[in-house]
Design a protein around this motif. Structure first.
Motif, short mmCIF file in Angstrom:
data_model
loop_
_atom_site.label_atom_id
_atom_site.label_comp_id
_atom_site.label_asym_id
_atom_site.label_seq_id
_atom_site.Cartn_x
_atom_site.Cartn_y
_atom_site.Cartn_z
N THR A 36 -11.14 20.41 -4.32
CA THR A 36 -10.92 19.49 -5.42
C THR A 36 -11.49 18.14 -5.02
O THR A 36 -11.17 17.62 -3.94
N ALA A 37 -12.34 17.56 -5.86
CA ALA A 37 -12.93 16.24 -5.61
C ALA A 37 -12.54 15.31 -6.76
O ALA A 37 -12.77 15.63 -7.92
N SER A 38 -11.93 14.19 -6.42
CA SER A 38 -11.49 13.24 -7.45
C SER A 38 -11.87 11.83 -7.06
O SER A 38 -11.95 11.49 -5.87
N ALA A 39 -12.11 11.01 -8.06
CA ALA A 39 -12.49 9.61 -7.83
C ALA A 39 -11.23 8.79 -7.59
O ALA A 39 -10.20 8.98 -8.24
N THR A 40 -11.30 7.86 -6.66
CA THR A 40 -10.18 6.98 -6.36
C THR A 40 -10.71 5.64 -5.85
O THR A 40 -11.92 5.46 -5.73
N PRO A 51 -14.94 2.08 -4.87
CA PRO A 51 -14.86 3.48 -5.29
C PRO A 51 -14.98 4.44 -4.10
O PRO A 51 -15.81 4.23 -3.21
N HIS A 52 -14.16 5.45 -4.10
CA HIS A 52 -14.16 6.48 -3.06
C HIS A 52 -13.97 7.85 -3.70
O HIS A 52 -13.64 7.95 -4.89
N SER A 111 -18.85 9.16 -12.94
CA SER A 111 -18.14 9.53 -14.16
C SER A 111 -16.63 9.31 -14.06
O SER A 111 -15.95 9.17 -15.08
N GLY A 112 -16.12 9.32 -12.83
CA GLY A 112 -14.68 9.20 -12.66
C GLY A 112 -13.91 10.47 -12.96
O GLY A 112 -12.68 10.48 -12.95
N GLN A 113 -14.63 11.57 -13.22
CA GLN A 113 -14.00 12.84 -13.55
C GLN A 113 -13.95 13.75 -12.32
O GLN A 113 -14.97 13.92 -11.64
#
Length: 361
Positions: free
Chosen positions: A102-106, A112-113, A78-80
């Motif tokens: 906190t987990a975020s897409a990067t 993608p990580h 989702s990238g969210q």
């Protein structure tokens, strides 16, 4: 002047150095949820080096986390990002901690990580919980004291009236007024115990082990269960100023409760150590005496553990619920802290008494 290439290199150097200096634990996962990077704070939190954790699956490193692989996979899809302020993480069989995550897409290398940021919050939670319990205990104590005063005043009038009435009655009728006086005295004694200690401690510089030896001696005088007291003392503990009678009463209340709870032929351990950097009543104390009273009994019922030191709370059907409340008051008068951790098979009461220039005078 920097050209564009040099500027990116310069920025990359600072970014790498910055990640290594962060207090927050940082972990980078690839799209397969395997560890690709962690900073020194993450190594310290997990107790393992980058070399040992590199390329390990998230579920292998965090097998019992409340954040699962499915939730992390959704971050990539989702990238969210998501933030969870109360995540329980278990490492191995004995080490569990609570973290804000906190987990975020990067992206790294156009792949993608997930960037995980973990901040351990056990200490903050403990301080908040202790502050709340302290506030509730003080409120309950003040309420009980207010009620006790309201009860004590009419009791005196009731007893006086019964005494005057006794003079007007014959010997057979005096049996009833005698019962009124007897019950009034019993209630007055109970009210006095509810009011708790009202005298300030008489501080004298002495060794805490003298008090523990007196407690051990008192237990030996009345020991129908044949309870053995194990003494595990730290002889390096310095003398501090405290009221020996009050501290003895606080410890004796706890020990007597333990004796009533455990089986015959059991053991109670009295243990002393010097503890550093402890939080006592919301303040950080560099050095303190840590006194532990440990038994191997059935444990304290979970439903009363948070209110254990409130007046009139007891785990026994015949208990008054005043002993531990009085102990809490006595230790609080010494600017100390009384706490308890209990589970079936082990109950440990801990008394912290600060070691400072004031307590040595």
């Amino acid at each position: 002047m920097y050209n564009r290439t040099d500027l990116f290199k310069h920025k990359a150097i600072y970014q790498q150095q910055l990640a290594n200096q962060l207090v927050t634990a940082v972990i980078v996962l690839d799209e397969k949820l395997t560890i690709q990077y962690l900073n020194p704070s993450a190594e310290a939190l997990l107790g393992k080096s980058y070399r040992r954790l590199f390329n390990l699956a998230f579920d292998d490193v965090f097998p019992n986390s409340t954040i699962g692989a499915i939730r992390l996979q959704q971050v990539i899809e989702s990238g969210q990002e998501f933030n969870d302020s109360d995540v329980s993480i278990q490492l191995g069989d004995h080490y569990t901690f609570t973290a804000e995550v906190t987990a975020s897409a990067t992206e790294f290398n156009q792949q993608p990580h997930i960037l995980l940021e973990l901040k351990q919050i056990d200490q903050q939670k403990q301080i908040s919980a202790e502050a709340f319990q302290q506030q509730q205990w003080e409120s309950a104590r003040d309420l009980i004291r207010g009620l006790a005063h309201e009860i004590k005043n009419p009791l005196g009038g009731l007893r006086g009236a019964a005494q005057l009435l006794t003079k007007e009655l014959n010997s057979e009728q005096q049996e009833y007024t005698s019962m009124i006086i007897e019950q009034a005295d019993r209630l007055r004694n109970l009210v006095d115990r509810l009011l708790g200690p009202n005298q300030l401690p008489k501080m004298e510089v002495q060794n805490i082990h003298i008090v523990l030896e007196k407690v051990t001696q008192l237990v030996s005088f009345d020991n129908e269960k044949n309870i053995q007291v194990i003494r595990d003392y730290d002889p390096s503990i310095p003398d501090i100023a405290f009221d020996a009678d009050k501290v003895q009463q606080a410890i004796l209340n706890i020990v007597n409760n333990a004796i009533q709870a455990i089986e015959p032929e059991s053991e109670i351990t009295l243990k002393t150590r010097v503890a550093s950097n402890q939080t006592i009543n919301g303040q950080r104390v560099k050095l303190s005496i840590m006194l532990s009273i440990i038994d191997r009994g059935p444990g304290i019922p979970e439903d009363i553990q948070d209110t254990l030191f409130y007046p009139m709370v007891s785990g026994r059907s015949n208990g008054t619920g005043l002993g531990l409340s009085i102990s809490q008051t006595l230790i609080h008068q010494h600017h100390g802290k009384l706490s308890c951790k209990s589970r079936p098979g082990r109950t440990e009461f801990t008394i912290l008494l600060p070691i400072s220039d004031e307590t040595k005078l």
